[in-house]
Design an enzyme around this catalytic site. Structure first.
Site, PDB file in Angstrom:
ATOM      1  N   GLU A   1      29.941  30.472  51.725  1.00 58.24           N
ATOM      2  CA  GLU A   1      28.545  30.843  51.444  1.00 58.24           C
ATOM      3  C   GLU A   1      28.204  32.231  51.992  1.00 58.24           C
ATOM      4  O   GLU A   1      27.227  32.410  52.727  1.00 58.24           O
ATOM      5  CB  GLU A   1      27.601  29.790  52.021  1.00 58.24           C
TER       6      GLU A   1
ATOM      7  N   GLU B   1      31.243  22.644  46.544  1.00 56.61           N
ATOM      8  CA  GLU B   1      30.337  21.796  47.327  1.00 56.61           C
ATOM      9  C   GLU B   1      29.210  21.338  46.430  1.00 56.61           C
ATOM     10  O   GLU B   1      28.600  22.147  45.719  1.00 56.61           O
ATOM     11  CB  GLU B   1      29.694  22.553  48.494  1.00 56.61           C
TER      12      GLU B   1
HETATM   13  C1  BG6 Z   1      26.381  24.000  52.938  1.00 58.99           C
HETATM   14  C2  BG6 Z   1      27.430  24.230  53.988  1.00 58.99           C
HETATM   15  O1  BG6 Z   1      25.377  24.922  53.131  1.00 58.99           O
HETATM   16  O2  BG6 Z   1      25.679  22.807  52.923  1.00 58.99           O
HETATM   17  C3  BG6 Z   1      27.938  22.980  54.660  1.00 58.99           C
HETATM   18  O3  BG6 Z   1      28.511  24.970  53.498  1.00 58.99           O
HETATM   19  C4  BG6 Z   1      26.802  22.011  54.858  1.00 58.99           C
HETATM   20  O4  BG6 Z   1      28.545  23.359  55.866  1.00 58.99           O
HETATM   21  C5  BG6 Z   1      26.214  21.646  53.506  1.00 58.99           C
HETATM   22  O5  BG6 Z   1      27.117  20.895  55.600  1.00 58.99           O
HETATM   23  C6  BG6 Z   1      25.113  20.611  53.566  1.00 58.99           C
HETATM   24  O6  BG6 Z   1      24.131  21.018  54.475  1.00 58.99           O
HETATM   25  P1  BG6 Z   1      23.633  20.073  55.649  1.00 58.99           P
HETATM   26  O7  BG6 Z   1      22.712  20.885  56.462  1.00 58.99           O
HETATM   27  O8  BG6 Z   1      22.952  18.939  54.977  1.00 58.99           O
HETATM   28  O9  BG6 Z   1      24.845  19.666  56.384  1.00 58.99           O
END
Ligand code: BG6
Length: 480
Positions: free
Chosen positions: A175, A377
């Site tokens: 990111e 993701e």
């Molecule tokens: C992304 C990141 O922004 O979102 C991850 O790359 C992160 O590291 C994921 O865990 C989900 O966000 P969160 O805050 O719900 O864990």
């Protein structure tokens, strides 16, 4: 019209959010090891020194370090053919400054990759997932220091050579565009020398953020160029948090503001990483924010020569952007907040769920760049209820998955070249934004709680079997 043969199906994790063993076998402390958390929808709090009486969620996390065989076997049972994880920089170079790597750290990742390959799972490695060694924060104020480019290159050279026969797919920075936003100062660029407190209280000027980001863009390009020269079998990717926004109304002023927002916070980095130079709108953007980038001789050349082979993105939600006062703000505990969209429902954390937005985004990206894309993701953080018999009936997660896979299938039918999909957090892990455990993403339940208690036992949720079916049918059998 469906997903191509050999489509990569799997899951994604980050070392600091699931490995635990934060100080074992010579590992140094990284930025997340200084973060406390676990309070509902409250951002993590960073401390300069680690207080042994306090709970730091990354320290044990879900102890993948000692459970990796069992976990990878469960991934294989779901049918994964890819697994994305990061290599924690501090296992390899505990402070980032050593000249020789830590052999115990290297051996750990050998074991992970061997175990994956034994199960027919291809590793996809993130070279930096918010895991800057804290020593580099103390010494250089994170990525604001030009010195970090050489430290990162040293890490990557070691990893490429060590794992060249085990890993083909690499992402340079998780990111990377997050540093165009305030929250990126803590996680992305780690400009936090001496800072204590909640992430939203950290103030870093746009000049410093974009300067640090420039160092990351140069570092990324340098290692991509190096990999292309020496390891032609590697596929090098960028990774953008795809914060798709829409104009809040059909007022042309809203459209313009939205276009500006997408350029400033989303396209800014990928335009450099895919096209090899800063975009035409960058000069005006810098002038508006009083940014004066310091470029070194050779920077432009390396940016030009270090362009990526594929585009990785994380995608969770969409938001609205507009100029009118009645726009209601939502979300924001990790990624960016924005305006409420009346057509969308949101998660318990205010993240607005928008599968069509994924199709829209994939089309936008592919139209712009025409290189393969990979969703590295995507997922739903939700509070699960464990029944007396240990089962978890997570229909909401199944529904989220079904709708996003359907959207990807539509994008593929639209003509997008999509390589793969890795669900975020295939097993419950520590939240990046808040340090919570209750914000669960997994298909695999992990008995670990916000107060640090739990047996760490793993069990299959209903979504486990659903994803297994999706993968077995290469995304055809979605139950719709
Ligand atoms: C992304 C990141 O922004 O979102 C991850 O790359 C992160 O590291 C994921 O865990 C989900 O966000 P969160 O805050 O719900 O864990």
């Amino acid at each position: 019209m469906g997903f191509k043969k050999g489509f990569l199906w799997g899951g994604a994790c980050a070392a600091n959010q699931f490995e635990g063993a934060w100080d074992l076998d010579g590992k140094g402390d990284s930025v997340p090891d200084h973060c406390k958390g676990g309070v509902f929808n409250k951002q993590k709090v960073i401390t300069v020194d680690i207080d042994p009486r306090q709970l730091y969620p990354s320290h044990e996390a879900i102890d993948f370090y000692h459970h990796y065989k069992e976990d990878i076997a469960l991934f294989a049972e779901m049918g994964f053919n890819v697994f994305r994880t990061s290599i924690n920089w501090c296992r390899i170079f505990p402070t980032g400054l050593e000249t020789e790597p830590n052999e115990a750290g290297l051996r750990f990742y050998d074991a992970i990759f061997d175990e994956c390959l034994r199960h027919g799972i291809e590793p996809l490695v993130t070279l930096s997932h918010y895991e800057t060694p804290y020593a580099l924060v103390r010494r250089f104020n994170g990525w604001l220091g030009h010195e970090l480019i050489a430290c990162y290159e040293k890490l990557c050279h070691v990893l490429f050579e060590r794992y060249k026969d085990k890993v083909r797919y690499w992402l340079t920075f998780n990111e990377i565009n997050c540093s165009t936003l305030g929250f990126g100062a803590m996680f992305g660029t780690s400009i936090l020398r001496g800072f204590e407190g909640s992430r939203d209280k950290l103030e870093v000027s746009p000049n410093d953020r974009l300067q640090a980001l420039h160092h990351q863009l140069v570092a990324s390009a340098r290692v991509v160029r190096y990999a292309h020269e020496r390891y032609p079998q590697f596929k090098m990717g960028c990774m953008t948090v795809f914060l798709q926004t829409y104009a809040a109304t059909c007022d042309p002023a809203d459209e313009l503001k939205n276009q500006h927002n997408m350029r400033q916070h989303v396209w800014y980095t990928s335009d450099v990483q895919v096209r090899g130079c800063y975009p035409s709108y960058a000069k005006r953007l810098w002038a508006q924010s009083d940014v004066h980038l310091k470029m070194e001789p050779g920077d432009e050349e390396v940016l030009r020569e270090g362009t990526v082979d594929f585009f990785g993105l994380s995608y969770y939600m969409t938001n609205l952007v507009g100029t009118h006062d009645d726009l209601e703000e939502v979300g924001g505990s990790n990624v960016a907040g924005g305006g409420r969209n009346p057509y969308l429902a949101a998660s318990e954390w205010g993240w607005q769920i928008d599968p069509d937005g994924l199709r829209f985004s994939l089309n936008e990206i592919y139209d712009r760049y025409q290189i393969p894309l990979m969703v590295v993701e995507n997922g739903l953080g939700a509070q699960d209820v464990v029944e007396d018999d240990g089962s978890v009936h997570d229909t909401y997660r199944i529904d989220y998955l079904r709708r996003h896979v359907t959207a990807m299938r539509e994008a593929v039918a639209d003509g997008v070249d999509l390589m793969g999909y890795t669900w975020w957090g295939p097993l419950d892990l520590v939240s990046n934004g808040t340090g919570e455990m209750r914000k669960r993403y997994g298909f695999i339940f992990v008995d670990k709680h916000d107060d640090g208690t739990g047996t760490l036992a793993r069990s299959r949720k209903d979504s486990f079997y659903y994803y297994q079916r999706v993968i077995a049918s290469n995304g055809e059998d979605l139950g719709d």
